[in-house]
Design a protein around this motif. Structure first.
Motif, PDB file in Angstrom:
ATOM      1  N   PHE A   1       0.832  -1.210   0.000  1.00 34.05           N
ATOM      2  CA  PHE A   1       0.000   0.000   0.000  1.00 34.05           C
ATOM      3  C   PHE A   1       0.863   1.255   0.000  1.00 34.05           C
ATOM      4  O   PHE A   1       0.511   2.252  -0.626  1.00 34.05           O
ATOM      5  CB  PHE A   1      -0.993  -0.051   1.164  1.00 34.05           C
ATOM      6  CG  PHE A   1      -1.918  -1.226   1.022  1.00 34.05           C
ATOM      7  CD1 PHE A   1      -2.962  -1.185   0.099  1.00 34.05           C
ATOM      8  CD2 PHE A   1      -1.697  -2.400   1.718  1.00 34.05           C
ATOM      9  CE1 PHE A   1      -3.781  -2.292  -0.088  1.00 34.05           C
ATOM     10  CE2 PHE A   1      -2.510  -3.510   1.532  1.00 34.05           C
ATOM     11  CZ  PHE A   1      -3.556  -3.456   0.634  1.00 34.05           C
ATOM     12  N   LYS A   2       2.026   1.176   0.657  1.00 36.40           N
ATOM     13  CA  LYS A   2       2.952   2.319   0.625  1.00 36.40           C
ATOM     14  C   LYS A   2       3.537   2.510  -0.776  1.00 36.40           C
ATOM     15  O   LYS A   2       3.567   3.626  -1.305  1.00 36.40           O
ATOM     16  CB  LYS A   2       4.085   2.113   1.626  1.00 36.40           C
ATOM     17  CG  LYS A   2       3.669   2.243   3.087  1.00 36.40           C
ATOM     18  CD  LYS A   2       4.849   2.066   4.021  1.00 36.40           C
ATOM     19  CE  LYS A   2       4.432   2.240   5.483  1.00 36.40           C
ATOM     20  NZ  LYS A   2       3.449   1.233   5.936  1.00 36.40           N
TER      21      LYS A   2
ATOM     22  N   TYR B   1       0.275   1.891  -3.812  1.00 35.78           N
ATOM     23  CA  TYR B   1      -0.960   2.679  -3.677  1.00 35.78           C
ATOM     24  C   TYR B   1      -0.676   4.087  -3.137  1.00 35.78           C
ATOM     25  O   TYR B   1      -1.604   4.860  -2.931  1.00 35.78           O
ATOM     26  CB  TYR B   1      -1.947   1.975  -2.746  1.00 35.78           C
ATOM     27  CG  TYR B   1      -2.619   0.735  -3.309  1.00 35.78           C
ATOM     28  CD1 TYR B   1      -3.960   0.769  -3.724  1.00 35.78           C
ATOM     29  CD2 TYR B   1      -1.942  -0.467  -3.405  1.00 35.78           C
ATOM     30  CE1 TYR B   1      -4.587  -0.367  -4.214  1.00 35.78           C
ATOM     31  CE2 TYR B   1      -2.561  -1.611  -3.899  1.00 35.78           C
ATOM     32  CZ  TYR B   1      -3.875  -1.555  -4.290  1.00 35.78           C
ATOM     33  OH  TYR B   1      -4.502  -2.685  -4.772  1.00 35.78           O
ATOM     34  N   ASN B   2       0.625   4.382  -2.877  1.00 31.52           N
ATOM     35  CA  ASN B   2       1.002   5.690  -2.299  1.00 31.52           C
ATOM     36  C   ASN B   2       0.202   6.025  -1.048  1.00 31.52           C
ATOM     37  O   ASN B   2      -0.211   7.157  -0.835  1.00 31.52           O
ATOM     38  CB  ASN B   2       0.834   6.808  -3.336  1.00 31.52           C
ATOM     39  CG  ASN B   2       1.821   6.642  -4.478  1.00 31.52           C
ATOM     40  OD1 ASN B   2       3.002   6.437  -4.246  1.00 31.52           O
ATOM     41  ND2 ASN B   2       1.330   6.716  -5.700  1.00 31.52           N
ATOM     42  N   ASN B   3      -0.039   4.993  -0.223  1.00 31.08           N
ATOM     43  CA  ASN B   3      -0.807   5.169   1.009  1.00 31.08           C
ATOM     44  C   ASN B   3       0.112   4.923   2.196  1.00 31.08           C
ATOM     45  O   ASN B   3       0.444   3.774   2.505  1.00 31.08           O
ATOM     46  CB  ASN B   3      -1.989   4.197   1.021  1.00 31.08           C
ATOM     47  CG  ASN B   3      -2.770   4.272   2.319  1.00 31.08           C
ATOM     48  OD1 ASN B   3      -2.434   5.036   3.232  1.00 31.08           O
ATOM     49  ND2 ASN B   3      -3.808   3.462   2.427  1.00 31.08           N
TER      50      ASN B   3
ATOM     51  N   ASP C   1      -0.480   5.330   5.346  1.00 32.80           N
ATOM     52  CA  ASP C   1      -1.199   5.003   6.581  1.00 32.80           C
ATOM     53  C   ASP C   1      -1.383   3.494   6.742  1.00 32.80           C
ATOM     54  O   ASP C   1      -1.171   2.723   5.815  1.00 32.80           O
ATOM     55  CB  ASP C   1      -2.574   5.693   6.579  1.00 32.80           C
ATOM     56  CG  ASP C   1      -2.441   7.205   6.450  1.00 32.80           C
ATOM     57  OD1 ASP C   1      -1.457   7.757   7.001  1.00 32.80           O
ATOM     58  OD2 ASP C   1      -3.293   7.809   5.782  1.00 32.80           O
TER      59      ASP C   1
ATOM     60  N   HIS D   1      -3.016   0.010   6.685  1.00 33.74           N
ATOM     61  CA  HIS D   1      -4.020  -0.597   5.793  1.00 33.74           C
ATOM     62  C   HIS D   1      -4.017  -2.090   6.080  1.00 33.74           C
ATOM     63  O   HIS D   1      -2.939  -2.690   6.149  1.00 33.74           O
ATOM     64  CB  HIS D   1      -3.639  -0.323   4.337  1.00 33.74           C
ATOM     65  CG  HIS D   1      -4.735  -0.617   3.356  1.00 33.74           C
ATOM     66  ND1 HIS D   1      -5.223  -1.878   3.138  1.00 33.74           N
ATOM     67  CD2 HIS D   1      -5.442   0.204   2.537  1.00 33.74           C
ATOM     68  CE1 HIS D   1      -6.182  -1.814   2.221  1.00 33.74           C
ATOM     69  NE2 HIS D   1      -6.333  -0.560   1.834  1.00 33.74           N
TER      70      HIS D   1
ATOM     71  N   GLU E   1      -7.485  -3.068  -2.841  1.00 36.03           N
ATOM     72  CA  GLU E   1      -8.511  -2.505  -3.717  1.00 36.03           C
ATOM     73  C   GLU E   1      -8.446  -3.080  -5.142  1.00 36.03           C
ATOM     74  O   GLU E   1      -9.462  -3.430  -5.731  1.00 36.03           O
ATOM     75  CB  GLU E   1      -8.370  -0.973  -3.793  1.00 36.03           C
ATOM     76  CG  GLU E   1      -8.854  -0.224  -2.568  1.00 36.03           C
ATOM     77  CD  GLU E   1      -7.882  -0.214  -1.390  1.00 36.03           C
ATOM     78  OE1 GLU E   1      -6.879  -0.941  -1.447  1.00 36.03           O
ATOM     79  OE2 GLU E   1      -8.147   0.496  -0.415  1.00 36.03           O
TER      80      GLU E   1
END
Lengths: 193, 193
Positions: free
Chosen positions: A97-98, A101-103, A105, A107, A177
């Motif tokens: 996700f990091k 997905y450039n997230n 936080d 997940h 996702e």
């Protein structure tokens, strides 16, 4: 009896040689990552490299076996009503996700859901191999470019496996996702004698 | 200084972060299976599933990284004069020759050559992951059917890697007939600062 894996969670359990495992997509368009370990010696585990080698195919489905790192058969696929599964990509992890997905936080992830459910069996995060990703629709072109597309599975599609040895099995309802078209859903499973 | 891996053998050594490794096919049409471990903690190791996922490709070449099971970069591929490598298939093992070659007798294998060379580093056979198979020419069609074809590498072709962390590296000169068109040959390598 049908067991429910709630969305973005997982489960782990023992399956005896000869027992059958039915993994069901109850609503359609959901993925379940599955890893397998020899119940007698969990250092023997499912291997994508050995399976793709012995089955001579990227796409593993009905009639194929899932093989271990020690070149033993772990499961046979008896039925596959959807027919599309993936055995190329690692379970989604916090880093997925990091990085993808450039997230930055927290997940939920299949990796976390696999290793937390496997912990009671003495299996550590580093021991989790590349999973057999049931219903996952990873497309590839002639140049090898990969894309994760929405699953082709419809509500009620299932894959039926038969254990070739006593196994520890872990399953997820996928947290990523891209793997389920952005709609997190449960996975059902049933153990049949 | 160029090091020689004789036909059907292997080697293992440490490579420091920032050092470069040049793996050379001196005669052409030969494969070298490579596995990587974090020198500080060998439970971190090369992962085909993480690499194919993060690089979004089956075919890994110049400009790509080799990733670990902990989602860290282990090596960058700086140059690749041939351009065809495989990251799908497990190293050939004694069972490969029994199951796929119908040969019940002893046969040297990349798996044996990897684990025997890795033993001094405390790495066991069960710890050997799917290797990055340099120069290996595994073709796939749109249905995912795999075939192991003769390597496309010519004499002098090489792949140049740069270490992204301190590594234990193991390399082979492949022992399987299908991987090198039936002609066993050496592999050369060089460590560059």
């Amino acid at each position: 009896m049908v067991q429910v894996i709630e969305k973005q969670t997982g489960a782990a359990f023992k399956l005896q040689k000869g027992q059958k495992l039915k993994v069901i997509d109850p609503q359609g368009e959901q993925v379940s990552d599955m890893v397998l370990f020899n119940a007698e010696d969990p250092r023997e585990k499912i291997s994508s490299g050995k399976t793709l080698d012995f089955e001579e195919s990227i796409l593993i489905t009905k009639g194929d076996w899932l093989w271990s790192n020690r070149s033993n058969k772990m499961m046979k696929i008896l039925e596959d009503t959807n027919g599309r599964n993936d055995f190329l990509l690692a379970p989604c992890s916090p880093e997925t996700f990091k990085i993808m997905y450039n997230n930055p936080d927290y997940h939920p992830s299949c990796f976390e859901n696999l290793y937390t459910n496997l912990k009671p069996f003495g299996i550590e995060p580093d021991d989790v191999p590349t999973a057999f990703n049931i219903f996952m629709n990873v497309q590839f072109d002639e140049k090898g470019k990969l894309s994760v597309d929405p699953p082709l599975s419809k509500a009620g599609d299932y894959v039926l496996f038969e254990a070739e040895m006593d196994l520890i099995v872990a399953l997820t309802a996928c947290s990523a996702e891209d793997s389920n078209n952005g709609s997190f859903k449960p996975i059902h499973y049933e153990i049949l004698d």
